[in-house]
Write a protein that holds these residues in place. Structure first.
Motif, PDB file in Angstrom:
ATOM      1  N   THR A   1       0.816  -1.056  -0.063  1.00  0.00           N
ATOM      2  CA  THR A   1      -0.147   0.003   0.097  1.00  0.00           C
ATOM      3  C   THR A   1       0.955   1.197  -0.048  1.00  0.00           C
ATOM      4  O   THR A   1       1.915   1.323   0.666  1.00  0.00           O
ATOM      5  CB  THR A   1      -0.999  -0.107   1.330  1.00  0.00           C
TER       6      THR A   1
ATOM      7  N   ARG B   1       0.632   5.268   0.418  1.00  0.00           N
ATOM      8  CA  ARG B   1      -0.193   6.506   0.707  1.00  0.00           C
ATOM      9  C   ARG B   1       0.695   7.626   0.872  1.00  0.00           C
ATOM     10  O   ARG B   1       1.750   7.677   1.575  1.00  0.00           O
ATOM     11  CB  ARG B   1      -0.639   6.231   2.438  1.00  0.00           C
TER      12      ARG B   1
ATOM     13  N   VAL C   1      -3.432   4.347  -1.594  1.00  0.00           N
ATOM     14  CA  VAL C   1      -4.531   5.437  -0.754  1.00  0.00           C
ATOM     15  C   VAL C   1      -4.302   6.640  -1.232  1.00  0.00           C
ATOM     16  O   VAL C   1      -3.114   7.424  -0.966  1.00  0.00           O
ATOM     17  CB  VAL C   1      -4.390   4.883   0.821  1.00  0.00           C
TER      18      VAL C   1
ATOM     19  N   ALA D   1      -4.160  10.665  -1.570  1.00  0.00           N
ATOM     20  CA  ALA D   1      -4.078  11.841  -0.836  1.00  0.00           C
ATOM     21  C   ALA D   1      -4.039  13.218  -1.790  1.00  0.00           C
ATOM     22  O   ALA D   1      -3.637  13.016  -2.942  1.00  0.00           O
ATOM     23  CB  ALA D   1      -2.721  11.795   0.043  1.00  0.00           C
TER      24      ALA D   1
END
Lengths: 365, 479
Positions: free
Chosen positions: B211, B213, B473, B475
């Motif tokens: 993942t 981010r 993810v 942002a």
């Protein structure tokens, strides 16, 4: 075909080695995780005390007392965290944490550590003495600049910068060309950290024999930004035999120069044999000289050397209205080369103004 | 009579291949041993060498991160965000869109609010593809995007080197994610030895299924499928430990294109990357060795084991095959181009140790692996070798290789231990086995094809990497 060692024996050996390696990996992981859990068990209840000590407006006596009276075994686990915390706080909190560390004998153990046969312990001890700003130990740390281990020497240079004693300037500079040398960039950083107390020795070092020492002295004087050194820097920028020193001195005059330096800088910008030195001189000129140098910079805008034209355009954007007028004139002119550089500089300046960016644009390296 | 001679040759060849496998695996172990010495030094130094000191050093050299992008719309935004999130005091990010036909530029324009600017190019490094436009970002300071005609990765990077205004050039792949402190680590050799260090490389690890981010890899675990899992172990052994070992010897010949740092003045002096070579990264490093040794200029090329560039590896055999054929062909071209260095004392350890090693144990390895296995099978068929020999051969080729791979895992465990879960450990150990049973033989065939393509000078097969992407993810871009 027969073999001295039967193949199946080799098979067993290989299988055993693989198994042993896998076991080793598993045990190593288990030990590491167990150690981490054990440390966390000790640290977890003490963390709030550390936060109270670091965050309070005045010394939290209760937290201080609790931490100062921790059993030795627990203190050993938490001490590295206290040092890390000291790196992150300022003011009263830093004083409180320093006091806590001193009360737990961190200075004494660090001095002992600095004499340890292990280079790891010596380097760590120096880092701790620097964190505790132990000026009294600066002499000991200066000796470590000649240590056999390069990491210890590096740690000593950084520590001397943090302690900030004027007397350390000479040993720091002397450590650069030594047989057991310290990286010049690390020494340069330390000299800048020492700041104004270092100025007199740095000016003297501009005439030392080693080019690296002269270059570092010039760099540091520029970063410290004292105009006391202006004359010496101008002389170095104009006449030093090393182009690195001349470039560093010209760069230093951006911050450490006044209108006095404009004359020598203009000469350097026009005629130094090294392009890099000329570029530094042009940028320094734009900081102090105002309208009188606009005309020479306009001429340099048409210089066929890319760096000179580009830096001249950048310098003109920093010179307010007179510089802008020159750029607009050049952008509309017939000299395609100068016009391109002028347009680039104008667009960049407009964009920066639009976005409120105050940082200076980077000149070509 | 002829039959006897052929059978004698077969047996001799079988023994030769057996000895070759013992030698190649032993050489890996030696490199791992050298890497352990380097890691010990690195670990020892860690507590006293704070990155904050490097970050705060006003004399730290400026760095330009170059990302060449061709049809990278799937991951380009996240990759640029990752580069902008890098912790370093003086950094510019230059993205070179090499004539993408997808929405790479549109995505960048949209997210980073790009505005076209006039920029005069120095033109110190010639480029094949014309530069069409240069953009700057209104929201991300220090971001420059260059749109140019397609000319290949090397050509795009050359434009980036030309336009960059920093002392050091960091080349990364457009799908790479750097650890936040990666630059601080990889710049360290330049701070420690500014006179001699001309290039440094960081380690590349596998990002598949992780993942990301805000441009950072946040959960580190093994990939979910076996092909990338095996490559995790392979990268660990070859890239982390192998290159650390070579760096220790002073004969590092490859700095990965996914994460390498070079002195810009040197790149300009040597004319940038070679646009006609497939392995342009390796060729650049070899050219630096070649030229600097020839001119007798002191220099060092260093591999740094701590900073990490996360990169997506192929997760299908088709893409993996293409990659390995390209690597093998690239290596062949580089070794051929710089053959004057081979066994020439003038070129020091690179010429005397590094190049012969890469020739014998890298380039020719698939040849011996494939034909060696065939020869043993034939030997068994004709009865000139027995089952016991075949078993011994398997132990030298596969068993010993498993030992090497698991040793690499052990070294990772006591040094960087990036994979923390017990499940990851089990998967890694299993991958160390599977790497040597099936995977390695397959890659040997692909590498052989690459070698053959180099020998007959076939049209280059450019690396189109089909990406599955990592878990992003999203942002907001930092304003």
């Amino acid at each position: 075909m027969s073999f001295v060692v039967p193949a199946f024996v080799v098979l067993y050996v290989v299988a055993s080695v693989v198994l042993a390696l896998v076991m080793f990996v598993a045990v190593a992981r288990w030990v590491r995780l167990a150690r981490r859990r054990r440390t966390e068990r000790v640290v977890a209840p003490l963390r709030p005390l550390l936060i109270r000590l670091a965050a309070a407006d005045e010394v939290d006596q209760e937290a201080f007392g609790a931490l100062a009276s921790l059993p030795e075994k627990q203190w050993r686990v938490i001490e590295p965290r206290v040092f890390r915390l000291l790196d992150k706080v300022r003011g009263l909190a830093a004083t409180a944490i320093e006091g806590l560390l001193v009360s737990r004998g961190a200075v004494t153990t660090s001095v002992i550590g600095a004499r340890s046969p292990s280079p790891v312990k010596r380097a760590n001890a120096i880092v701790r003495l620097a964190a505790l700003r132990q000026r009294e130990q600066a002499g000991l740390i200066e000796q470590m600049l000649r240590d056999a281990d390069e990491d210890v020497r590096r740690a000593a240079a950084i520590a001397l910068g943090k302690i900030g004693r004027a007397e350390s300037v000479r040993p720091l500079l002397e450590s650069v060309p030594a047989r057991r040398s310290v990286s010049p960039l690390v020494v340069g950083d330390a000299l800048v950290r020492i700041g104004h107390p270092a100025v007199a020795d740095l000016i003297a070092a501009l005439s030392w024999g080693c080019p690296w020492q002269r270059q570092l002295a010039a760099e540091a004087l520029g970063r410290i930004g004292t105009t006391v050194a202006e004359e010496a820097l101008a002389a170095a920028a104009a006449g030093d035999e090393s182009e690195n020193v001349r470039a560093a001195a010209a760069r230093a005059l951006r911050k450490a120069g006044t209108w006095y330096a404009a004359g020598p800088l203009l000469d350097i910008a026009k005629s130094d044999p090294c392009i890099r030195v000329r570029c530094e001189a042009i940028l320094a000129l734009s900081e102090h000289s105002g309208a009188p140098v606009v005309e020479p910079l306009e001429i340099m805008l048409g210089d066929l050397e890319y760096d000179i034209a580009s830096v001249a355009a950048l310098a003109l954007t920093r010179m307010g209205l007179p510089g802008r007028e020159v750029l607009e004139r050049a952008a509309a002119g017939n000299d395609h080369w100068a016009a391109s550089h002028a347009m680039e500089a104008l667009m960049a300046a407009d964009l920066d103004e639009q976005l409120g960016r105050r940082a200076l644009r980077r000149a070509p390296a | 009579m002829i039959r006897d001679a052929v059978l004698w040759l077969l047996v001799t060849f079988d023994w030769f291949v057996l000895a070759y496998f013992l030698a190649i695996n032993t050489s890996y172990l030696v490199l791992i041993g050298l890497a352990i010495v380097s890691f010990r030094h690195h670990m020892r130094r860690a507590p006293s060498a704070s990155l904050e000191d490097t970050y705060a050093n006003p004399l730290a050299p400026s760095v330009a991160i170059l990302m060449a992008a061709y049809n990278e719309e799937a991951g380009i935004v996240e990759a640029v965000r990752a580069m902008l999130a890098i912790r370093y005091p003086a950094v510019e990010v230059v993205v070179i869109d090499d004539g993408s036909t997808d929405g790479t530029l549109a995505k960048l324009e949209d997210v980073f609010d790009l505005v076209a600017v006039a920029r005069v190019l120095p033109g110190r490094i010639p480029s094949k593809g014309r530069v069409e436009q240069v953009f700057e970002s209104r929201v991300a300071e220090g971001l420059v995007v260059v749109r140019k005609e397609n000319g290949g990765r090397a050509d795009a990077l050359n434009v980036g080197v030309d336009i960059a205004r920093s002392s050091l050039i960091c080349m990364v792949d457009a799908d790479s994610i750097l650890d936040p402190d990666a630059l601080l680590h990889v710049v360290q050799p330049f701070l420690d030895d500014p006179e001699k260090v001309v290039a440094s490389g960081g380690v590349v690890r596998v990002v598949n299924d992780k993942t990301v981010r805000g441009g950072r890899v946040v959960d580190i675990h093994m990939p979910y499928t076996w092909l990338p899992r095996i490559q995790v172990v392979e990268y660990l052994r070859s890239f982390l430990l192998g290159r650390t070992g070579w760096s220790r010897v002073g004969a590092l010949m490859i700095v990965s294109g996914a994460f390498g740092l070079f002195r810009r003045d040197l790149l300009v002096e040597f004319g940038g990357l070679d646009v006609d070579t497939i392995g342009e990264d390796a060729e650049l490093v070899m050219r630096i060795h070649h030229e600097l040794r020839k001119q007798r200029r002191p220099y060092r090329i260093v591999f740094v084991s701590e900073p990490v560039s996360w990169t997506e590896v192929p997760d299908t055999t088709t893409v993996l095959a293409r990659q390995r054929r390209r690597w093998s062909r690239g290596l062949a071209e580089v070794l051929w181009k710089h053959r004057a260095m081979m066994l020439n004392p003038r070129y020091g350890r690179v010429g005397l140790i590094g190049m012969p090693y890469y020739l014998v144990f890298e380039l020719l390895a698939p040849l011996l692996e494939v034909f060696g296995a065939l020869a043993v099978a034939l030997g068994l068929w004709f009865g000139v070798v027995n089952v016991e020999f075949a078993l011994l051969f398997a132990m030298a080729a596969i068993g010993y290789a498993v030992i090497v791979s698991v040793t690499a895992l052990a070294v990772e465990e006591i040094s960087f231990h990036r994979y923390e879960n017990w499940a990851d450990l089990r998967v890694a150990v299993a991958a160390a086995f599977f790497e040597n049973i099936g995977y390695r033989q397959l890659t040997a065939i692909w590498r052989l094809q690459g070698l053959w393509a180099a020998v007959r000078g076939a049209t280059p097969e450019w690396g189109v990497m089909t990406r599955s992407g990592f878990n992003v993810v999203s942002a907001e871009v930092r304003r």
